[in-house]
Design an enzyme around this catalytic site. Structure first.
Site, PDB file in Angstrom:
ATOM      1  N   CYS A  69       0.843  -1.204   0.000  1.00 41.24           N
ATOM      2  CA  CYS A  69       0.000   0.000   0.000  1.00 41.24           C
ATOM      3  C   CYS A  69       0.875   1.249   0.000  1.00 41.24           C
ATOM      4  CB  CYS A  69      -0.915  -0.072   1.227  1.00 41.24           C
ATOM      5  SG  CYS A  69      -1.623   1.476   1.768  1.00 41.24           S
ATOM      6  N   CYS A  72       0.188   3.907   2.600  1.00 38.83           N
ATOM      7  CA  CYS A  72       0.625   3.434   3.930  1.00 38.83           C
ATOM      8  C   CYS A  72       2.101   3.733   4.125  1.00 38.83           C
ATOM      9  CB  CYS A  72       0.422   1.924   4.064  1.00 38.83           C
ATOM     10  SG  CYS A  72      -1.278   1.385   3.970  1.00 38.83           S
TER      11      CYS A  72
END
Ligand code: ZN
Length: 148
Positions: A69, A72
């Protein structure tokens, strides 16, 4: 009045009791010797995650993330910065939802990154999406009115 806080060691899972006035003195786990509230972002496994989110008396902010991600990974340094700002009264941790998908499923997380703030064994609030450090800290403070 009981003025000790219960803290789960993020490294070994041991429950520790720390006098509240000793929080700033760098308390260490009685079992493994790791620092309990030094402003670092702890990496959790499901067992420690459950123990800490259900049992700790100090607020805990958990970042549900995954290595694939991008947002993230972008948020990680911001999250670490906010962790230092709020130590030692709020602990920050993260859990890899790729390794432990059952944890995010149980928490009902649909998208990551997602932050969930726990206090006294229950969920207080959650925040979705990547945020800068100042917003993360403001989110925590805004949801913990008793925080100094
Ligand atoms: Zn420990």
């Amino acid at each position: 009045m009981d003025d000790a806080v219960k803290l789960t060691c993020a490294t070994c899972g041991q429950a520790n009791r720390v006098p509240r006035d000793k929080l700033s003195a760098g308390p260490k786990c009685g079992s493994c010797g790791e620092a309990l509230a030094d402003g670092r972002v702890a990496e959790l496994d499901p067992k420690v995650h459950d123990k800490a989110t259900r049992g700790d008396s100090l607020p805990l902010l958990v970042d549900y993330w995954a290595p694939w991600c991008g947002p993230c990974r972008m948020m990680a340094p911001e999250f670490a910065k906010a962790a230092k700002t709020l130590a030692p009264v709020v602990r920050f941790a993260k859990i890899n939802t790729e390794d432990f998908p059952e944890v995010s499923q149980r928490a009902g997380i649909r998208g990551i990154p997602a932050l969930i703030l726990y206090d006294k064994g229950r969920e207080v609030a959650r925040l979705a999406g990547a945020r800068p450090a100042a917003e993360i800290a403001a989110f925590v403070r805004g949801n913990l009115p008793g925080l100094h």
